[in-house]
Structure formats: C-alpha cells, structure tokens
Design a protein around this motif. Structure first.
Motif, short mmCIF file in Angstrom:
data_model
loop_
_atom_site.label_atom_id
_atom_site.label_comp_id
_atom_site.label_asym_id
_atom_site.label_seq_id
_atom_site.Cartn_x
_atom_site.Cartn_y
_atom_site.Cartn_z
N VAL A 164 0.80 -1.22 0.00
CA VAL A 164 0.00 0.00 0.00
C VAL A 164 0.84 1.28 0.00
CG1 VAL A 164 -1.65 1.36 1.36
CG2 VAL A 164 -2.06 -1.07 0.97
N PRO A 165 1.88 1.43 0.86
CA PRO A 165 2.61 2.71 0.87
C PRO A 165 3.20 3.08 -0.48
CG PRO A 165 3.12 1.44 2.83
CD PRO A 165 2.35 0.53 1.94
N ALA A 166 3.68 2.10 -1.24
CA ALA A 166 4.25 2.42 -2.56
C ALA A 166 3.16 2.72 -3.58
CB ALA A 166 5.12 1.26 -3.04
N SER A 198 -8.84 9.91 5.30
CA SER A 198 -8.17 9.25 6.42
C SER A 198 -6.67 9.37 6.29
CB SER A 198 -8.55 7.77 6.48
OG SER A 198 -7.81 7.04 5.51
N GLY A 199 -5.98 9.20 7.41
CA GLY A 199 -4.54 9.04 7.35
C GLY A 199 -4.19 7.62 6.95
N ALA A 204 -3.11 9.01 12.19
CA ALA A 204 -2.67 9.86 11.07
C ALA A 204 -1.20 10.25 11.22
CB ALA A 204 -3.56 11.09 10.95
N GLY A 205 -0.41 9.30 11.69
CA GLY A 205 1.04 9.51 11.80
C GLY A 205 1.50 10.12 13.10
N GLY A 211 4.72 7.21 11.46
CA GLY A 211 4.72 7.16 10.01
C GLY A 211 4.83 8.57 9.44
N VAL A 212 5.40 8.67 8.25
CA VAL A 212 5.74 10.01 7.74
C VAL A 212 4.92 10.44 6.53
CG1 VAL A 212 8.10 9.78 8.60
CG2 VAL A 212 7.58 9.07 6.25
N GLU A 213 4.11 9.54 5.97
CA GLU A 213 3.41 9.89 4.72
C GLU A 213 2.50 11.11 4.88
OE1 GLU A 213 4.68 5.67 4.21
OE2 GLU A 213 3.77 6.83 5.84
N GLU A 214 1.86 11.22 6.02
CA GLU A 214 0.99 12.40 6.24
C GLU A 214 1.79 13.69 6.16
OE1 GLU A 214 -1.04 8.86 7.83
OE2 GLU A 214 0.99 9.67 8.10
N LEU A 215 2.93 13.73 6.84
CA LEU A 215 3.77 14.93 6.82
C LEU A 215 4.44 15.12 5.47
CD1 LEU A 215 5.52 14.84 10.32
CD2 LEU A 215 3.65 16.33 9.58
N ALA A 216 4.81 13.99 4.84
CA ALA A 216 5.59 14.07 3.60
C ALA A 216 4.77 14.60 2.43
CB ALA A 216 6.18 12.70 3.27
#
Length: 320
Positions: A164-166, A198-199, A204-205, A211-216
């Motif tokens: 999922v992350p990729a 949603s996060g 949501a990180g 997790g960093v995807e929300e900030l990134a």
C-alpha cells in the motif's frame, strides 16, 4: 423511467435467486429487467420473456421481465460450470451496451466467480470493476461502498498491505478524490460534497511518530485541493472517523486501503452495503457479497444487499 438491467452473474451462485426475490420486493416501484438464461432462475419464478428492452419500461409487478441470453448449459447450484463462463462475461458486455445505447437507466450486477471465468473462458481481469472499466474505454474508476449510514472509498483496493505505501501516490489519491467528488455531484445529487480523508498510519502519523506519509505529502495534497475548492477534511485518524457524530460531518470518506474502508461499512450495515463504481460513463451498482456457493439453491440467501443495490441504482439514475 428506463429500466435497471440486472445481470445474471454466476448462474450457479445466489445471483439468480436474490434477483428474483429483489424483484418481488421492488416490482411495484422500480422498472427492471433480468438479463440471463431463464433456465437459471429459481424453479417457479413467475417471469415473462421479452424480445426488446423497450418492452421492460413499464412496471411488472406480476412477473419478472427477462431479456433472454442463452447459456451453453443449465446451472447446478453451488457448482460452477466452465461451459457457462463465456455467457457470464457476454451478459456483462451486453448490459453495458444496453445502458450506453440508452435502453436501460443503470446496471446492477450480480456476483461473479472470477476463478470460474478464468478457468472457463480465460477471463483476464481481476474482477467486475476492471472489466467494466475496459468496456468503457479503460477510464479511471474507483470503488465506493455505500449504505444509508456511510459512503466510503478505498484509494487502494486488492493488494497486500505491504504494497500500500508504494501504491498510494499523490496522483492516485488526487484522482480518487476527483472521481469521488464528481460522482457525489452527478449521481448522488450532492452539489457541494464534504469529503473526509483518512490518514495512512495510526493516529494519522501522530506528527511523524507513527509514520511520515501524512507529513511528507498527504497534508500538502489536502491543503492544495482545499485551495482549489474541494471541501476536504483530514488527514484524520481512521479510528475516530466512523462513529455517528463523525459521519455526520461528511458525505463520503476516502480511506487509504481496503480493510480501512470495508471494516466500518460492513460493521455498520453488513446486509445492506452496496458496491458502486464511480468514474464510469454509466451507473453500476452491485450487492456487496460474493456468489455464496455454499448456500446457493437452498432459498436462504439474504436479498437485502441486492434490493439496496437496485434501489441505489434507480436513485442515482434519477439524480443524473
């Protein structure tokens, strides 16, 4: 009003019997026609065979209207016959032709058995949705699960959680939001949709601690699209998005992966959830369950999701 066309789905599954029971529940309110082989209907189903879809425009409270499509073989409940695989595929394509030609208002598809289609006819698609997208010209589509209590869209669907992350990219999430917004406006009659995002990660990180995807990038995408006029809120912690007070603040939620979306709606409304494909140039709904070979032919299958799928298709056609 033009009829909703009901595809037969896998004839050895519960599709024909729940279609017959759904017709019995809705026949005096919604015009519909069943597209399939009359031999596959439950024994004793009152039905009338028509020659053209135009003959199905009127309500038929006494008999199920059937637009016949001959299959290669009869059906044995619970046992898929490879000889019928091509018929299942052809019925879906024929239903798309009917709705695109204006002979039907919407499509409501009964469940298919993907392995049976692959084994019997070399079906080359992961499922209904991808095949419908190909028939429509490979347009971008998203899957919405909807009920009276919740509408939710997973941005990624049938992939492993580790992938999922990729797979979850800014382009994918943006397109999912765009298609969801357009569908809510044009098919659900909501001029200014409120959409919750949603996060990806727990909480949501939590500021990067989980997790960093929300900030990134997720925060940035949401802010950017808000500036473009989208009424978005988020990214929100998924564990606090789906209680009653939270659901009252949005018209649809976009989740980041399959279970994050499907667990809440199946918990809230397991029997009445409807699968809606947004992004197609026509309306398509489906009950949110499979072929249920284990109970096929026993007369115990719950038609609630099929009933809701037909109702939703009719409502969406009215809004369009």
């Amino acid at each position: 009003m033009k009829p909703v066309v009901l595809t037969c789905g896998e004839p050895a599954g519960i599709g024909p019997e729940i279609a017959a029971r759904a017709w019995a529940a809705l026949a005096d309110r919604i015009p519909m026609m069943w597209l399939g082989d009359p031999r596959h209907l439950p024994h004793g189903t009152p039905h009338r065979v028509i020659e053209t879809p135009q003959q199905a425009a009127a309500l038929s409270p006494d008999m199920l209207t059937v637009l016949p499509h001959t299959f290669a073989a009869p059906a044995t409940a619970g046992i898929a016959d490879p000889a019928n695989a091509q018929g299942v595929i052809d019925v879906i394509a024929r239903a798309v032709d009917l709705v695109c030609q204006g002979s039907a208002s919407a499509i409501c598809t009964a469940p298919i058995h993907k392995k049976a289609l692959k084994d019997g006819a070399g079906f080359g698609y992961p499922g209904h949705t991808e095949y419908l997208a190909a028939l429509a010209g490979r347009t971008d589509v998203v899957m919405m699960l909807a009920s009276d209590q919740l509408r939710v869209v997973p941005a990624t669907i049938h992939i492993a959680l580790s992938e999922v992350p990729a797979a979850l990219t800014p382009a994918l999430l943006r397109r999912t939001i765009e298609i969801t917004q357009t569908g809510l406006q044009t098919q659900f009659g909501i001029p200014a949709p409120r959409i919750a995002i949603s996060g990806l990660n727990p909480h949501a990180g939590e500021g990067g601690a989980m997790g960093v995807e929300e900030l990134a990038w997720i925060n940035t995408l949401v802010t950017t699209m808000q500036g473009e006029g989208y009424d978005l809120r988020g990214p929100l912690p998924a564990d606090t998005m789906f209680h009653a007070a939270a659901r009252a603040t949005y018209d649809a939620a976009i989740a980041m992966y399959h279970d994050q979306a499907l667990i809440p709606i199946k918990t809230l409304d397991f029997d009445k959830g409807v699968n809606v494909t947004l992004g197609l140039p026509f309306i398509r709904t489906s009950p949110d369950h499979g072929t249920a070979f284990d109970i096929a032919g026993k007369g115990i299958a719950n038609p609630s999701s099929m009933i809701e799928a037909i109702r939703m298709a009719h409502r969406m056609a009215t809004n369009s």
